[in-house]
Scaffold this motif. Structure first.
Motif, short mmCIF file in Angstrom:
data_model
loop_
_atom_site.label_atom_id
_atom_site.label_comp_id
_atom_site.label_asym_id
_atom_site.label_seq_id
_atom_site.Cartn_x
_atom_site.Cartn_y
_atom_site.Cartn_z
N LEU A 243 0.91 -1.37 -0.15
CA LEU A 243 0.22 0.21 0.05
C LEU A 243 0.69 0.63 0.12
O LEU A 243 0.18 2.45 0.29
CB LEU A 243 -1.01 0.06 0.89
CG LEU A 243 -2.27 -0.83 1.11
CD1 LEU A 243 -2.58 -1.34 2.54
CD2 LEU A 243 -3.01 -0.80 -0.06
N SER A 244 2.38 0.94 0.28
CA SER A 244 3.32 2.75 0.12
C SER A 244 3.02 3.41 -1.25
O SER A 244 2.49 2.56 -2.59
CB SER A 244 4.69 1.73 0.38
OG SER A 244 4.89 1.26 -1.29
N LYS B 295 -0.93 0.28 -7.30
CA LYS B 295 -0.60 1.88 -7.94
C LYS B 295 -1.61 2.33 -8.83
O LYS B 295 -2.20 3.53 -9.18
CB LYS B 295 0.34 2.47 -7.30
CG LYS B 295 0.85 3.66 -8.08
CD LYS B 295 2.48 3.69 -7.59
CE LYS B 295 2.36 5.51 -7.75
NZ LYS B 295 4.02 6.05 -7.62
N SER B 296 -1.51 1.33 -9.92
CA SER B 296 -1.88 2.21 -11.33
C SER B 296 -3.46 1.92 -10.74
O SER B 296 -4.20 2.19 -12.30
CB SER B 296 -2.04 0.33 -12.04
OG SER B 296 -2.42 -0.87 -11.33
N LEU B 297 -4.52 0.84 -10.11
CA LEU B 297 -5.60 1.36 -9.87
C LEU B 297 -5.89 2.83 -9.67
O LEU B 297 -6.96 3.00 -9.94
CB LEU B 297 -6.58 0.82 -8.84
CG LEU B 297 -6.07 -1.05 -9.69
CD1 LEU B 297 -6.45 -1.75 -7.68
CD2 LEU B 297 -6.84 -1.07 -10.36
N GLU C 285 -11.05 7.45 -0.05
CA GLU C 285 -12.65 6.12 0.11
C GLU C 285 -11.90 4.85 -0.62
O GLU C 285 -12.21 3.39 0.43
CB GLU C 285 -13.96 6.35 -0.22
CG GLU C 285 -14.59 5.71 0.37
CD GLU C 285 -16.31 5.64 -0.29
OE1 GLU C 285 -16.60 4.92 0.26
OE2 GLU C 285 -16.71 7.15 -0.36
N GLN C 286 -12.25 4.49 -1.58
CA GLN C 286 -10.90 3.68 -2.44
C GLN C 286 -9.80 2.43 -1.08
O GLN C 286 -10.02 1.50 -1.76
CB GLN C 286 -10.96 3.43 -4.03
CG GLN C 286 -12.69 3.78 -4.42
CD GLN C 286 -12.62 3.98 -5.74
OE1 GLN C 286 -11.32 4.71 -6.24
NE2 GLN C 286 -12.96 3.54 -6.52
N ASN C 287 -9.14 3.47 -1.34
CA ASN C 287 -7.52 3.23 -0.62
C ASN C 287 -8.26 2.53 0.44
O ASN C 287 -7.51 1.73 1.22
CB ASN C 287 -6.29 3.95 -0.77
CG ASN C 287 -5.96 4.48 -2.36
OD1 ASN C 287 -5.31 3.35 -2.24
ND2 ASN C 287 -5.20 5.86 -2.44
N MET D 263 -9.20 -1.17 0.10
CA MET D 263 -8.63 -1.76 -0.04
C MET D 263 -6.85 -2.27 0.96
O MET D 263 -7.31 -3.15 1.00
CB MET D 263 -7.43 -1.22 -1.11
CG MET D 263 -5.44 -1.97 -1.91
SD MET D 263 -7.02 -3.75 -2.70
CE MET D 263 -7.24 -3.08 -4.52
N GLU D 264 -6.80 -1.43 1.78
CA GLU D 264 -6.59 -1.56 2.26
C GLU D 264 -6.70 -2.34 3.53
O GLU D 264 -6.16 -3.58 4.28
CB GLU D 264 -5.88 0.14 3.53
CG GLU D 264 -5.24 -0.52 4.62
CD GLU D 264 -4.83 0.55 5.43
OE1 GLU D 264 -3.92 0.55 6.95
OE2 GLU D 264 -5.04 2.13 5.27
N LYS D 265 -8.33 -2.60 3.68
CA LYS D 265 -8.87 -3.67 4.87
C LYS D 265 -9.61 -4.73 3.71
O LYS D 265 -8.71 -6.23 4.27
CB LYS D 265 -10.90 -2.89 5.41
CG LYS D 265 -10.81 -1.61 5.85
CD LYS D 265 -11.94 -1.42 5.71
CE LYS D 265 -12.22 -0.08 7.12
NZ LYS D 265 -13.35 0.16 7.07
N VAL D 266 -9.46 -4.66 2.22
CA VAL D 266 -9.45 -6.17 1.81
C VAL D 266 -8.15 -6.59 1.84
O VAL D 266 -8.03 -7.84 2.49
CB VAL D 266 -9.49 -5.59 0.46
CG1 VAL D 266 -9.15 -6.82 -0.34
CG2 VAL D 266 -10.86 -5.56 -0.06
N MET D 267 -6.97 -5.96 1.85
CA MET D 267 -5.78 -6.65 1.93
C MET D 267 -5.46 -6.66 2.98
O MET D 267 -4.59 -7.89 3.67
CB MET D 267 -5.00 -5.99 1.54
CG MET D 267 -4.45 -5.36 0.34
SD MET D 267 -4.10 -7.02 -1.02
CE MET D 267 -2.54 -7.79 -0.81
#
Length: 106
Positions: free
Chosen positions: A22-23, A35-37, A42-44, A47-51
């Motif tokens: 997530l860096s 990163k390419s997404l 909000e989406q980040n 994504m952090e929760k998913v990961m």
């Protein structure tokens, strides 16, 4: 090394993967793909929760599998783990794994 240190090392690896993925300037392919997404804030957060949850599931499942409390590839058995000095590292993994991966952020 003792059993708690083994579990803590797995937890530390999980945290390191999460941080790298997530860096803002990731060195890994997974990090580059995320990163390419071009996610918004909000989406980040999602994504952090998913990961975080994915890595927790993976590391926790492996640890429980090694301790004989869960299956690995459909096979459930206890493995005898020892450090290089012959110290037993299995048999208490489940409790420490739950503590590190589900109860707190040590």
């Amino acid at each position: 090394m003792n059993t708690e240190e083994l579990v803590k090392a797995f937890y530390t690896e999980k945290q390191n993967f999460l941080k790298e993925y997530l860096s803002k300037n990731p060195d890994t392919e997974v990090g580059q793909l995320i990163k390419s997404l071009n996610l918004n804030d909000e989406q980040n957060a999602i994504m952090e929760k998913v990961m975080n949850n994915t890595l927790t599931d993976v590391f926790y499942s492996i640890l429980l599998g090694l301790d004989g409390c869960a299956s690995i590839g459909g096979i459930q058995e206890m493995y005898e783990l020892k450090d290089e000095n012959g110290n037993q590292l299995s048999g208490e993994i489940e409790g420490y794994a739950y503590e590190y991966f589900h109860e707190s952020n040590k």
